[in-house]
Design a protein around this motif. Structure first.
Motif, mmCIF file in Angstrom:
data_model
loop_
_atom_site.group_PDB
_atom_site.id
_atom_site.type_symbol
_atom_site.label_atom_id
_atom_site.label_comp_id
_atom_site.label_asym_id
_atom_site.label_seq_id
_atom_site.Cartn_x
_atom_site.Cartn_y
_atom_site.Cartn_z
ATOM 1 N N LEU A 75 40.010 52.777 42.810
ATOM 2 C CA LEU A 75 39.383 52.293 43.960
ATOM 3 C C LEU A 75 39.107 53.471 44.842
ATOM 4 O O LEU A 75 38.009 53.711 45.506
ATOM 5 C CB LEU A 75 40.103 51.125 44.678
ATOM 6 C CG LEU A 75 39.529 50.539 45.945
ATOM 7 C CD1 LEU A 75 38.199 49.905 45.624
ATOM 8 C CD2 LEU A 75 40.463 49.767 46.458
ATOM 9 N N ALA A 76 40.254 54.285 45.097
ATOM 10 C CA ALA A 76 40.144 55.370 46.213
ATOM 11 C C ALA A 76 39.045 56.354 45.490
ATOM 12 O O ALA A 76 38.283 57.078 46.560
ATOM 13 C CB ALA A 76 41.528 56.054 46.246
ATOM 14 N N GLY A 77 39.108 56.773 44.419
ATOM 15 C CA GLY A 77 38.211 57.689 43.840
ATOM 16 C C GLY A 77 36.681 57.414 43.898
ATOM 17 O O GLY A 77 36.053 57.951 44.197
ATOM 18 N N TYR A 78 36.400 56.066 43.680
ATOM 19 C CA TYR A 78 35.056 55.888 43.698
ATOM 20 C C TYR A 78 34.531 55.490 45.241
ATOM 21 O O TYR A 78 33.516 56.094 45.362
ATOM 22 C CB TYR A 78 34.682 54.467 43.195
ATOM 23 C CG TYR A 78 34.558 54.401 41.675
ATOM 24 C CD1 TYR A 78 33.707 55.136 41.029
ATOM 25 C CD2 TYR A 78 35.367 53.820 40.799
ATOM 26 C CE1 TYR A 78 33.320 55.280 39.559
ATOM 27 C CE2 TYR A 78 35.191 53.644 39.521
ATOM 28 C CZ TYR A 78 34.231 54.561 38.899
ATOM 29 O OH TYR A 78 33.927 54.638 37.448
ATOM 30 N N PHE A 79 35.530 55.276 45.881
ATOM 31 C CA PHE A 79 35.158 55.293 47.586
ATOM 32 C C PHE A 79 34.915 56.875 47.887
ATOM 33 O O PHE A 79 33.946 56.827 48.907
ATOM 34 C CB PHE A 79 36.377 54.491 48.193
ATOM 35 C CG PHE A 79 35.982 54.657 49.837
ATOM 36 C CD1 PHE A 79 35.506 53.912 50.342
ATOM 37 C CD2 PHE A 79 36.853 55.432 50.350
ATOM 38 C CE1 PHE A 79 35.213 53.796 51.857
ATOM 39 C CE2 PHE A 79 36.833 55.642 52.075
ATOM 40 C CZ PHE A 79 35.807 54.799 52.558
ATOM 41 N N VAL A 113 33.505 47.222 43.128
ATOM 42 C CA VAL A 113 32.405 47.010 41.847
ATOM 43 C C VAL A 113 32.571 47.771 41.054
ATOM 44 O O VAL A 113 33.087 47.241 39.573
ATOM 45 C CB VAL A 113 30.776 46.670 42.395
ATOM 46 C CG1 VAL A 113 30.059 46.709 40.990
ATOM 47 C CG2 VAL A 113 30.723 45.533 43.364
ATOM 48 N N ALA A 114 32.690 49.099 41.149
ATOM 49 C CA ALA A 114 32.824 50.252 40.102
ATOM 50 C C ALA A 114 34.105 50.078 39.652
ATOM 51 O O ALA A 114 34.400 50.333 38.304
ATOM 52 C CB ALA A 114 32.406 51.450 40.702
ATOM 53 N N ALA A 115 35.024 49.907 40.235
ATOM 54 C CA ALA A 115 36.462 49.917 39.803
ATOM 55 C C ALA A 115 36.761 48.877 39.145
ATOM 56 O O ALA A 115 37.476 48.818 38.076
ATOM 57 C CB ALA A 115 37.445 49.808 41.018
ATOM 58 N N HIS A 116 36.202 47.695 39.374
ATOM 59 C CA HIS A 116 36.418 46.386 38.595
ATOM 60 C C HIS A 116 35.703 46.772 37.082
ATOM 61 O O HIS A 116 36.370 46.317 36.116
ATOM 62 C CB HIS A 116 35.460 45.188 39.003
ATOM 63 C CG HIS A 116 35.071 44.234 38.289
ATOM 64 N ND1 HIS A 116 36.255 43.107 38.031
ATOM 65 C CD2 HIS A 116 34.134 43.545 37.494
ATOM 66 C CE1 HIS A 116 35.722 42.337 37.144
ATOM 67 N NE2 HIS A 116 34.620 42.448 36.920
ATOM 68 N N TYR A 117 34.510 47.230 36.979
ATOM 69 C CA TYR A 117 33.907 47.308 35.834
ATOM 70 C C TYR A 117 34.565 48.544 34.741
ATOM 71 O O TYR A 117 34.736 48.471 33.647
ATOM 72 C CB TYR A 117 32.497 47.674 35.651
ATOM 73 C CG TYR A 117 31.478 46.408 36.164
ATOM 74 C CD1 TYR A 117 31.323 45.405 35.134
ATOM 75 C CD2 TYR A 117 31.151 46.184 37.338
ATOM 76 C CE1 TYR A 117 30.605 44.149 35.554
ATOM 77 C CE2 TYR A 117 30.327 45.035 37.886
ATOM 78 C CZ TYR A 117 30.355 44.000 36.521
ATOM 79 O OH TYR A 117 29.704 42.911 37.059
#
Length: 209
Positions: A75-79, A113-117
């Motif tokens: 989550l933190a990385g994608y953010f 959303v990205a972390a979910h997938y």
């Protein structure tokens, strides 16, 4: 690209969080512990976290299928990545940064959303620790062999149960009123009578089990 600028601070902080977690994980590993394992074990004690809106968010982030720290790092990385790339693109074309009051929430939604997938794709490949421990209530519904002498209601005898992990457990079993167990009988554990005693009945499916 000017990376270390004030408008990138929220996203650089998120990237720094990942680096900090990595450092703490290495330190905890050197000390003989796993930080991620400790956090997961701690979260399991809070039933409220698996219910309501919080539970839905944690489930969407795959916490439970993934170690909690892995999910948080995704989550933190994608953010951080989405925020930095968006600011870079905006500054490149418009020569001015975006307002983080608008960009940060959008980046967070995209990160969730990205972390979910990503979690869905990664989870099956991650090794998971499985415990071989079972609780006393897990004995209910299992088959056992009477190993002690005859037992009757109010006078339990010893029985041996082998769980799904191949571990043997010795319990005090007693039948219903008016019935009796003998050594070698196969019985079904019905319920728990006390901290040490269980009610059982003779195998109701002798032709099957």
């Amino acid at each position: 690209m000017l990376l270390f600028t004030s408008y990138n601070e929220p996203y650089l902080f998120a990237i720094s969080f990942i680096l900090l977690i990595g450092l703490l994980e290495v330190i905890s590993l050197l000390c003989g512990h796993l930080l991620s394992g400790a956090l997961d074990a701690h979260l399991e004690h809070y039933d409220a976290l698996s219910e309501g809106n919080i539970g839905q968010v944690l489930h969407y982030l795959n916490i439970g299928r993934l170690p909690a720290l892995v999910a948080l790092c995704l989550l933190a990385g994608y953010f951080g990545l989405f925020g930095i790339l968006a600011q870079h693109g905006w500054v490149t074309f418009w020569q001015t940064p975006l307002n983080n009051g608008l960009l940060a929430p959008v980046s967070l939604v995209c990160a969730v959303v990205a972390a979910h997938y990503t979690g869905n794709a990664v989870a099956p490949w991650l090794p998971r620790d499985e415990t071989t421990a079972i609780t006393e209530d897990d004995y209910i519904g299992c088959m056992a062999i009477i190993t002690g002498h005859a037992g009757k209601s109010g006078s339990p005898c010893e029985g041996k149960l082998v769980d799904k992990f191949g571990q043997s457990h010795y319990l005090l079993l007693e039948p219903e009123e008016g019935k009796e167990f003998n050594k070698g009988d196969k019985v079904l554990i019905v319920c728990r009578l006390s901290a040490t005693r269980y009610l059982a009945e003779l195998n109701p499916w002798p032709d099957v089990l």
